[in-house]
Scaffold this active site. Structure first.
Site, PDB file in Angstrom:
ATOM      1  N   GLY A  58      -3.365  -7.570  -0.575  1.00 13.08           N
ATOM      2  CA  GLY A  58      -2.394  -6.561  -0.274  1.00 13.08           C
ATOM      3  C   GLY A  58      -2.730  -5.097  -0.250  1.00 13.08           C
ATOM      4  O   GLY A  58      -3.716  -4.642  -1.026  1.00 13.08           O
ATOM      5  N   THR A  59      -1.890  -4.563   0.576  1.00 12.46           N
ATOM      6  CA  THR A  59      -2.144  -3.068   0.703  1.00 12.46           C
ATOM      7  C   THR A  59      -0.817  -2.515   1.043  1.00 12.46           C
ATOM      8  O   THR A  59      -0.153  -3.347   1.558  1.00 12.46           O
ATOM      9  CB  THR A  59      -3.279  -2.516   1.698  1.00 12.46           C
ATOM     10  OG1 THR A  59      -2.658  -3.072   2.976  1.00 12.46           O
ATOM     11  CG2 THR A  59      -4.570  -3.073   1.637  1.00 12.46           C
ATOM     12  N   THR A  60      -0.360  -1.228   1.191  1.00 14.86           N
ATOM     13  CA  THR A  60      -1.111   0.139   0.565  1.00 14.86           C
ATOM     14  C   THR A  60      -0.332   0.502  -0.498  1.00 14.86           C
ATOM     15  O   THR A  60       0.829   0.454  -0.491  1.00 14.86           O
ATOM     16  CB  THR A  60      -1.233   0.827   1.866  1.00 14.86           C
ATOM     17  OG1 THR A  60      -1.993   0.326   2.882  1.00 14.86           O
ATOM     18  CG2 THR A  60      -1.821   2.367   1.441  1.00 14.86           C
TER      19      THR A  60
END
Length: 286
Positions: A58-60
């Site tokens: 997962g990002t951001t």
């Protein structure tokens, strides 16, 4: 007595450790009573990662201090290598009444760490009868991240971002971490995750101290748009699927997730502006 419906431990069937005074740390309690449930204890049994192993990532995530407190926001995309694994993932959560925590990194472990952190703060409040200070909460998260170092060495790193409203000081504060648990307090805004370098670049131009709520939310959406524009792992506003960044605000009144309709309205305004200026608004010259 033997065979009692209450079980071997008497009324309620709970072991004595659950009914006696102990540490105000839920992690300490779990380490003593069920250490196998801690992510750090599972790292020793993991095989080394080989070849094309990929976990959902997962990002951001970003945060910014504004006139009423602090904003925490994140995109909704989770990737697995070059594949979009999820489009609607939630990366921003309430830690307790006056703080928020968001995660970048290995998605499954990140959510598990956040749930343990929520339990840690709730357990402390129930045992001690008061909330931890904001610095105390940030320190507890440091300990949890450091405990995950074995997982990080296996390529399953989690890098949270923590922010909250400091009731004693009357302002919002932001803390960032590295995979070893190293903690830094940020002054005005921060971000982590693969697209954070672009989001921070946008906030450098758009952020002003003491911003009003709508202005700081708009700046956050602009920053996440810029991150998605240059980082394939970050998802931008998706009008077709009605997917927009998740935005939370923490003030003296507590944690509040901004309704999706409000974020959608701001996101549409941002997208309309980008139709004429694809690179976004420019900062005024001073």
């Amino acid at each position: 007595m033997a065979g009692s419906e209450n079980g071997p431990y008497g009324v309620g069937g709970l072991p004595p450790a659950f009914l006696t005074a102990g540490s105000s740390s839920f992690l300490d309690f779990l380490s003593a009573q069920a250490p196998d449930l801690l992510p750090s204890e599972r790292a020793a049994g993991l095989p080394s990662a080989h070849g094309g192993f990929e976990a959902p990532h997962g990002t951001t995530i970003i945060a910014a201090v504004y006139e009423d407190g602090v904003l925490v926001a994140g995109d909704r995309r989770v990737t697995m290598g070059n594949v979009i694994a999820h489009r609607e993932y939630e990366k921003v959560f309430p830690a307790d009444e006056h703080s928020a925590v968001a995660m970048a990194g290995t998605a499954g472990l990140g959510v598990e760490m956040i749930r343990l952190f929520q339990l840690e703060l709730e357990h402390y409040e129930k045992v001690e009868g008061t909330q931890l200070s904001l610095d105390g909460k940030a320190n507890r998260l440091t300990t949890m991240i450091r405990g995950n170092l074995g997982m990080a060495m296996q390529g399953l790193a989690v890098v949270p971002l923590f922010a909250g409203y400091d009731v004693g000081e009357g302002k919002g504060r932001i803390f960032t971490y590295d995979v070893t648990g190293g903690r830094t307090e940020e002054r005005d805004f921060a971000g982590t995750g693969s697209g954070s370098v672009y989001a921070r670049g946008a906030l450098k131009k758009l952020y002003r101290p003491g911003m009003a709520e709508r202005d700081v939310v708009t700046a956050a959406v602009q920053a996440l748009y810029d991150a998605a524009d240059d980082d394939s792992a970050t998802g931008g506003p998706d009008l077709t699927r009605r997917l927009f960044p998740l935005v939370a605000l923490v003030t003296d009144s507590g944690y509040r997730r901004l309704p999706d309709d409000e974020v959608a309205t701001i996101a549409r305004t941002v997208l309309e502006g980008r139709a004429d200026s694809p690179d976004g608004p420019t900062a005024p010259l001073v």
